[in-house]
Design a protein around this motif. Structure first.
Motif, PDB file in Angstrom:
ATOM      1  N   GLN A  95     -42.151  73.746   0.408  1.00  0.00           N
ATOM      2  CA  GLN A  95     -41.282  72.889   1.349  1.00  0.00           C
ATOM      3  C   GLN A  95     -40.776  73.855   2.323  1.00  0.00           C
ATOM      4  OE1 GLN A  95     -38.095  70.576  -0.660  1.00  0.00           O
ATOM      5  NE2 GLN A  95     -38.928  71.170  -2.701  1.00  0.00           N
ATOM      6  N   ASP A  96     -40.314  73.383   3.751  1.00  0.00           N
ATOM      7  CA  ASP A  96     -40.036  74.116   4.762  1.00  0.00           C
ATOM      8  C   ASP A  96     -38.616  74.148   5.121  1.00  0.00           C
ATOM      9  OD1 ASP A  96     -42.258  76.133   5.595  1.00  0.00           O
ATOM     10  OD2 ASP A  96     -43.209  74.217   6.273  1.00  0.00           O
ATOM     11  N   TRP A  97     -37.736  75.070   5.146  1.00  0.00           N
ATOM     12  CA  TRP A  97     -36.519  74.719   5.608  1.00  0.00           C
ATOM     13  C   TRP A  97     -36.322  74.833   7.048  1.00  0.00           C
ATOM     14  CZ3 TRP A  97     -31.980  72.921   4.153  1.00  0.00           C
ATOM     15  CH2 TRP A  97     -30.751  73.362   4.753  1.00  0.00           C
ATOM     16  N   ILE A  98     -36.273  73.884   7.845  1.00  0.00           N
ATOM     17  CA  ILE A  98     -36.313  73.646   9.093  1.00  0.00           C
ATOM     18  C   ILE A  98     -35.053  72.994   9.674  1.00  0.00           C
ATOM     19  CG2 ILE A  98     -37.500  72.769  11.126  1.00  0.00           C
ATOM     20  CD1 ILE A  98     -40.084  73.035   9.527  1.00  0.00           C
ATOM     21  N   GLY A  99     -34.130  73.486  10.704  1.00  0.00           N
ATOM     22  CA  GLY A  99     -33.102  72.766  11.151  1.00  0.00           C
ATOM     23  C   GLY A  99     -32.064  72.292  10.366  1.00  0.00           C
ATOM     24  N   GLY A 100     -31.847  73.022   9.141  1.00  0.00           N
ATOM     25  CA  GLY A 100     -30.923  72.614   7.946  1.00  0.00           C
ATOM     26  C   GLY A 100     -31.322  71.594   7.235  1.00  0.00           C
ATOM     27  N   GLU A 101     -32.555  71.289   7.264  1.00  0.00           N
ATOM     28  CA  GLU A 101     -33.063  70.123   6.423  1.00  0.00           C
ATOM     29  C   GLU A 101     -34.595  70.758   5.594  1.00  0.00           C
ATOM     30  OE1 GLU A 101     -32.552  65.700   8.324  1.00  0.00           O
ATOM     31  OE2 GLU A 101     -33.738  67.210   9.721  1.00  0.00           O
ATOM     32  N   TRP A 102     -34.665  70.173   4.557  1.00  0.00           N
ATOM     33  CA  TRP A 102     -35.968  70.443   3.725  1.00  0.00           C
ATOM     34  C   TRP A 102     -37.270  69.604   3.832  1.00  0.00           C
ATOM     35  CZ3 TRP A 102     -36.894  75.098   1.551  1.00  0.00           C
ATOM     36  CH2 TRP A 102     -35.939  75.797   1.271  1.00  0.00           C
ATOM     37  N   ILE A 103     -38.149  70.084   4.355  1.00  0.00           N
ATOM     38  CA  ILE A 103     -39.146  69.218   4.858  1.00  0.00           C
ATOM     39  C   ILE A 103     -40.479  69.604   4.081  1.00  0.00           C
ATOM     40  CG2 ILE A 103     -40.978  68.594   6.789  1.00  0.00           C
ATOM     41  CD1 ILE A 103     -39.020  69.139   8.701  1.00  0.00           C
ATOM     42  N   LEU A 104     -41.178  68.506   3.321  1.00  0.00           N
ATOM     43  CA  LEU A 104     -42.498  68.770   2.710  1.00  0.00           C
ATOM     44  C   LEU A 104     -43.746  68.474   3.667  1.00  0.00           C
ATOM     45  CD1 LEU A 104     -41.729  66.892  -0.721  1.00  0.00           C
ATOM     46  CD2 LEU A 104     -42.518  69.051  -0.472  1.00  0.00           C
ATOM     47  N   PRO A 105     -44.192  69.723   4.160  1.00  0.00           N
ATOM     48  CA  PRO A 105     -45.337  69.421   5.246  1.00  0.00           C
ATOM     49  C   PRO A 105     -46.709  68.374   4.713  1.00  0.00           C
ATOM     50  CG  PRO A 105     -44.893  71.551   5.108  1.00  0.00           C
ATOM     51  CD  PRO A 105     -43.995  70.826   4.081  1.00  0.00           C
ATOM     52  N   SER A 106     -46.862  68.459   3.499  1.00  0.00           N
ATOM     53  CA  SER A 106     -47.951  67.661   3.180  1.00  0.00           C
ATOM     54  C   SER A 106     -47.826  66.198   2.934  1.00  0.00           C
ATOM     55  CB  SER A 106     -48.612  68.211   1.854  1.00  0.00           C
ATOM     56  OG  SER A 106     -47.560  68.364   0.803  1.00  0.00           O
ATOM     57  N   LEU A 107     -46.372  65.846   2.614  1.00  0.00           N
ATOM     58  CA  LEU A 107     -46.150  64.462   2.452  1.00  0.00           C
ATOM     59  C   LEU A 107     -45.362  63.914   3.797  1.00  0.00           C
ATOM     60  CD1 LEU A 107     -44.735  64.729  -1.069  1.00  0.00           C
ATOM     61  CD2 LEU A 107     -46.806  64.060  -0.434  1.00  0.00           C
ATOM     62  N   ALA A 108     -44.762  65.008   4.609  1.00  0.00           N
ATOM     63  CA  ALA A 108     -44.011  64.450   6.048  1.00  0.00           C
ATOM     64  C   ALA A 108     -42.848  63.656   5.555  1.00  0.00           C
ATOM     65  CB  ALA A 108     -45.283  63.791   6.509  1.00  0.00           C
ATOM     66  N   VAL A 109     -42.067  64.272   4.799  1.00  0.00           N
ATOM     67  CA  VAL A 109     -40.747  63.554   4.419  1.00  0.00           C
ATOM     68  C   VAL A 109     -39.655  64.501   4.468  1.00  0.00           C
ATOM     69  CG1 VAL A 109     -41.716  61.916   2.833  1.00  0.00           C
ATOM     70  CG2 VAL A 109     -40.893  63.953   1.941  1.00  0.00           C
ATOM     71  N   LYS A 110     -38.441  63.998   4.779  1.00  0.00           N
ATOM     72  CA  LYS A 110     -37.369  65.122   4.961  1.00  0.00           C
ATOM     73  C   LYS A 110     -36.592  64.766   3.414  1.00  0.00           C
ATOM     74  CE  LYS A 110     -36.668  64.930   9.864  1.00  0.00           C
ATOM     75  NZ  LYS A 110     -35.580  64.573  10.925  1.00  0.00           N
ATOM     76  N   LEU A 111     -35.773  65.817   3.096  1.00  0.00           N
ATOM     77  CA  LEU A 111     -35.334  65.609   1.762  1.00  0.00           C
ATOM     78  C   LEU A 111     -33.734  65.783   2.034  1.00  0.00           C
ATOM     79  CD1 LEU A 111     -37.494  67.886  -0.553  1.00  0.00           C
ATOM     80  CD2 LEU A 111     -37.762  65.347  -0.296  1.00  0.00           C
TER      81      LEU A 111
END
Length: 365
Positions: free
Chosen positions: A349-365
């Motif tokens: 998961q990537d921490w981008i702009g205060g949000e967790w993003i799963l690059p492979s699934l293209a969803v925000k957590l």
């Protein structure tokens, strides 16, 4: 009778792709250039003793300020690959891994925003930067693996065709629904008063204007809005050679300046092993602990994962799925492959702009 011997040799993929004059892409291990690929040309093999060394000439990098003398280097085969294939037309989506053309090279990143003007914000993990690009400067990210591109161009085109067919079906359903909405009032002969229709138009106009204002794309700024407090569990990265792509569990001890913190590692110790190691780290190298909200029963080929190794989490890609819930993971920074158990992996998961993003699934957590 024994078969006749032959002096002819079968050509390897290496011979086919890296002949003198072949156009290739070149990677670098130099600081500030990791994760980028530059176009160049194979001049010749650099050594008769080592067949994996090549003399290459860059297309856009030069030895002189005037830009008249192209840079030449002797590089190992692992730093070379053919020019990556590219779809003629592609609709990029949020969360996709792409290569962005920037500073005369192709840089690996992830799409973090679809802007209203048709452009895309791309986040680069290595530099912690986010930059906006037009689709003409983007291509789908691919890996050159054992003489083949992953994912292959043909596979992506098949997936795109399936997506287009699904979109056509949705559009057809919408047309039917719209026609039904238009026909029904005509059958019932329901007529709205002119005043009411006028009010409705004005109301819609105001709503559209407000929506446009709310969706106005703001300039991309540095990712330094996150604030961390004393005692907060975090993960910390390092730019030191040999530690790129790794995150280590730590705790915030105290704030020591603007966007700077004293942290204590939970698994790394001092040289004399007397206590846990403490360091001052800037905010660009700190992130919260990733949430454990995604449970994966089985990882798939090319899934981006974090592997637990040497007291840290290392970013890699599933290169092979084995039996007994084991996997071969490829690490781009070190260009190594290692085997891990399922319990030693987690989805990256990537921490981008205060949000967790799963690059492979293209969803925000």
């Amino acid at each position: 009778m024994a078969p006749k011997s032959s002096n002819s040799k079968c050509k390897t993929p290496q011979d086919l792709h890296f002949k003198p004059g072949s156009i290739v892409e070149i990677s670098s291990d130099d600081d500030g250039f990791r994760g980028s690929w530059y176009v160049g040309t194979i001049i010749r093999r650099a050594s008769t003793k080592n067949p994996n060394k090549y003399l290459v000439q860059y297309e856009k990098l030069f030895n002189d300020k005037a830009g008249k003398k192209p840079l030449r280097e002797i590089l190992d085969l692992v730093q070379l690959r053919p020019v990556a294939p590219r779809e003629k037309q592609r609709k990029f989506k949020f969360g996709e891994k792409v290569d962005a053309y920037h500073n005369d090279g192709w840089w690996e990143g992830s799409i973090t925003e679809e802007c209203e003007d048709g452009r895309f914000a791309v986040f680069f993990r290595g530099t912690r930067e986010q930059i906006v690009f037009g689709e003409e400067d983007l291509r789908l990210h691919r890996e050159w693996d054992n003489g083949e591109w992953q994912p292959s161009l043909e596979r992506v085109q098949e997936e795109k065709q399936e997506e287009n067919e699904e979109e056509d079906e949705v559009k057809e359903e919408k047309k039917k629904d719209k026609l039904k909405e238009e026909v029904e009032p005509m059958i019932t002969k329901e007529v709205k008063p002119i005043e009411a229709m006028t009010e409705e138009k004005v109301s819609k106009g105001m709503l559209v204007e407000e929506t446009l204002i709310l969706k106005e794309v703001k300039p991309i700024e540095a990712m330094s809005d996150e604030k961390f407090s004393k005692g907060m569990p975090v993960e910390v990265s390092s730019d030191e050679e040999g530690f790129e792509g790794a995150w280590f569990a730590a705790t915030i001890v105290e704030v020591v300046g603007k966007d700077k913190y004293l942290i204590e590692y939970q698994s790394l110790r001092t040289e004399d092993d007397s206590d846990f190691l403490r360091e001052e780290v800037d905010i660009l190298h700190i992130r919260p602990r990733p949430p454990e909200t995604i449970v994966v029963d089985r990882f798939k080929l090319l899934d981006e994962v974090d592997a637990s190794y040497n007291d840290g989490w290392w970013v890699g890609v599933i290169a092979k799925v084995l039996a007994d819930s084991k996997y071969i993971v490829y690490f781009r920074d070190s260009e190594e492959e290692m085997m891990f158990r399922h319990s030693e992996l987690r989805l990256h998961q990537d921490w981008i702009g205060g949000e967790w993003i799963l690059p492979s699934l293209a969803v925000k957590l």
